[in-house]
Scaffold this motif. Structure first.
Motif, mmCIF file in Angstrom:
data_model
loop_
_atom_site.group_PDB
_atom_site.id
_atom_site.type_symbol
_atom_site.label_atom_id
_atom_site.label_comp_id
_atom_site.label_asym_id
_atom_site.label_seq_id
_atom_site.Cartn_x
_atom_site.Cartn_y
_atom_site.Cartn_z
ATOM 1 N N LYS A 37 47.929 34.211 -3.555
ATOM 2 C CA LYS A 37 47.000 33.538 -2.645
ATOM 3 C C LYS A 37 47.271 32.041 -2.682
ATOM 4 O O LYS A 37 47.891 31.529 -3.602
ATOM 5 N N LEU A 38 46.761 31.356 -1.672
ATOM 6 C CA LEU A 38 46.918 29.917 -1.602
ATOM 7 C C LEU A 38 46.051 29.230 -2.655
ATOM 8 O O LEU A 38 45.064 29.784 -3.132
ATOM 9 N N LEU A 90 50.626 27.269 2.743
ATOM 10 C CA LEU A 90 51.783 27.970 2.193
ATOM 11 C C LEU A 90 53.012 27.059 2.157
ATOM 12 O O LEU A 90 53.379 26.451 3.150
ATOM 13 N N SER A 102 50.381 25.632 -3.766
ATOM 14 C CA SER A 102 50.410 26.989 -3.212
ATOM 15 C C SER A 102 51.789 27.619 -3.367
ATOM 16 O O SER A 102 52.783 26.923 -3.609
ATOM 17 N N CYS A 110 60.432 33.553 2.796
ATOM 18 C CA CYS A 110 59.457 33.442 3.883
ATOM 19 C C CYS A 110 60.000 32.540 4.989
ATOM 20 O O CYS A 110 60.683 31.551 4.712
ATOM 21 N N ASP A 147 52.487 33.495 9.373
ATOM 22 C CA ASP A 147 52.529 33.494 7.907
ATOM 23 C C ASP A 147 51.442 32.579 7.343
ATOM 24 O O ASP A 147 50.704 32.956 6.427
ATOM 25 N N HIS A 148 51.349 31.384 7.893
ATOM 26 C CA HIS A 148 50.341 30.426 7.429
ATOM 27 C C HIS A 148 48.929 30.929 7.725
ATOM 28 O O HIS A 148 48.030 30.842 6.881
ATOM 29 N N MET A 153 47.782 33.809 5.429
ATOM 30 C CA MET A 153 47.484 33.389 4.069
ATOM 31 C C MET A 153 46.148 32.646 3.975
ATOM 32 O O MET A 153 45.423 32.779 2.986
ATOM 33 N N LYS A 163 43.474 35.355 4.234
ATOM 34 C CA LYS A 163 43.439 36.125 2.994
ATOM 35 C C LYS A 163 42.832 35.325 1.845
ATOM 36 O O LYS A 163 42.020 35.850 1.067
ATOM 37 N N SER A 164 43.221 34.064 1.729
ATOM 38 C CA SER A 164 42.856 33.256 0.566
ATOM 39 C C SER A 164 41.489 32.591 0.669
ATOM 40 O O SER A 164 40.918 32.209 -0.358
#
Length: 346
Positions: A47-48, A104, A109, A115, A121-122, A125, A128-129
């Motif tokens: 996670k970030l 990210l 991070s 990646c 992608d950013h 994350m 999620k984080s």
């Protein structure tokens, strides 16, 4: 062109297959010091790095009303320090729970080597984080420079959860019949210039990839040495956070983020702004009148797409001093925006 999401797609599937095993490895040119690889010690579910500032129990509204959340996103070659070292101290005692994110590939991070650092992608994350990790049902957004692109994508993904969005120096360009927004952003934000330093660095790393890798190898991989030298020269025990942030990335994360988010993400801003216009989200734009990194026209372009957006031009401020040096006023303006949204919906 490296800034398009379709570029190097042939490698994307391999990246997904190998992401778990590659996440715990660094490139030969990346720094392997304790601070740079600390994220690898968190296990497979990465996670970030997120700094959380909870509301003060001494606040008179503590416990009387539900906590409101604010997510802060930094710009290119920066980190959460730009918020935690400047604005957060000015918000002590407020009723808001603050989240400052290292995106990210930057700050503390994860910096996975395979990646492609696309906008998705950013975005994934951050969701999620922060949103999933802390179970946020609603939130305000504050973003600076490149972070505005990620913030707009996040707001468009969760339009009913966003209470307000404050964009500081957003790199937003209107498309033309001759060129799309991505091509315009590449030329306008990374044109070859030696001043200011941030613009020079962006241009150098964008147009001269291999030379950029050499510079990154010398500077970023050996950042501890440069930090010691700076402390000796300045006779201070701690390096300024803005100087530290210049070292806390890899060339891989910086180069791909520049092309795939700042340039490639430019064409995604129109549909995101259209969503915010439709849901009548509170949009505030702030920029310095002397900004040499992001053209002043970018803030006015937001007004074209979202007529109800409020645009504030800070006289005499540049790309950094629109926040730095005016932290108290910046924080006061933020609270005014957040409180007004709460009062309007209350």
């Amino acid at each position: 062109m490296g800034f398009l999401g379709n570029t190097r797609r042939i490698f994307a599937e391999d990246s997904l297959k190998n992401s778990s095993k590659d996440l715990g490895k660094t490139r030969w040119s990346d720094c392997g010091c304790e601070s740079c690889v600390s994220w690898m010690n968190n296990g497979g579910d990465q996670k970030l790095h997120v700094v959380v500032k909870n509301p003060s129990k001494g606040n008179q509204d503590f416990g009387k009303t539900s906590t409101e959340n604010v997510i802060f996103l930094h710009g290119f070659m920066s980190s959460s320090y730009i918020w935690t070292e400047t604005v957060f101290p000015e918000l002590v005692g407020s009723k808001y729970r603050l989240f400052a994110v290292d995106i990210l590939g930057f700050g503390s991070s994860p910096k996975p080597r395979e990646c492609l650092y696309t906008l998705d992608d950013h975005l994934e994350m951050v969701i999620k984080s922060v949103i999933h990790e802390f179970d946020l049902k609603s939130f305000h957004l504050v973003a600076h420079s490149m972070g505005c692109i990620i913030a707009l994508a996040l707001a468009a993904k969760h339009p009913n959860s966003v209470k307000s969005i404050t964009l500081v120096a957003p790199p937003y360009f209107l498309s033309s019949e001759e060129e799309d927004a991505s091509q315009i952003a590449l030329k306008r934000l990374a044109y070859k210039s030696v001043w200011p330093p941030l613009l020079f660095g962006s241009a150098f790393m964008t147009w001269y990839e291999h030379l950029g890798r050499c510079v990154c190898f010398v500077v970023c991989r050996n950042h501890r040495t440069w930090e010691r030298i700076l402390m000796l020269i300045t006779r201070k025990r701690k390096v300024n956070f803005m100087m530290m942030d210049l070292f806390r990335h890899t060339h891989h994360s910086a180069w791909h983020t520049m092309h795939n988010v700042i340039c490639g993400g430019a064409k995604m801003m129109d549909p995101c702004l259209e969503i915010l216009r439709q849901v009548q989200a509170r949009v505030t734009v702030v920029q310095g009148s002397r900004d040499k990194v992001v053209p002043l026209e970018c803030s006015n372009n937001i007004k074209v797409k979202v007529p109800d957006a409020e645009v504030k031009i800070i006289t005499g401020a540049n790309h950094s001093t629109v926040i730095l040096g005016r932290e108290k006023q910046f924080a006061a303006d933020l609270k005014l925006t957040w409180d007004s949204v709460t009062d309007a919906k209350g």
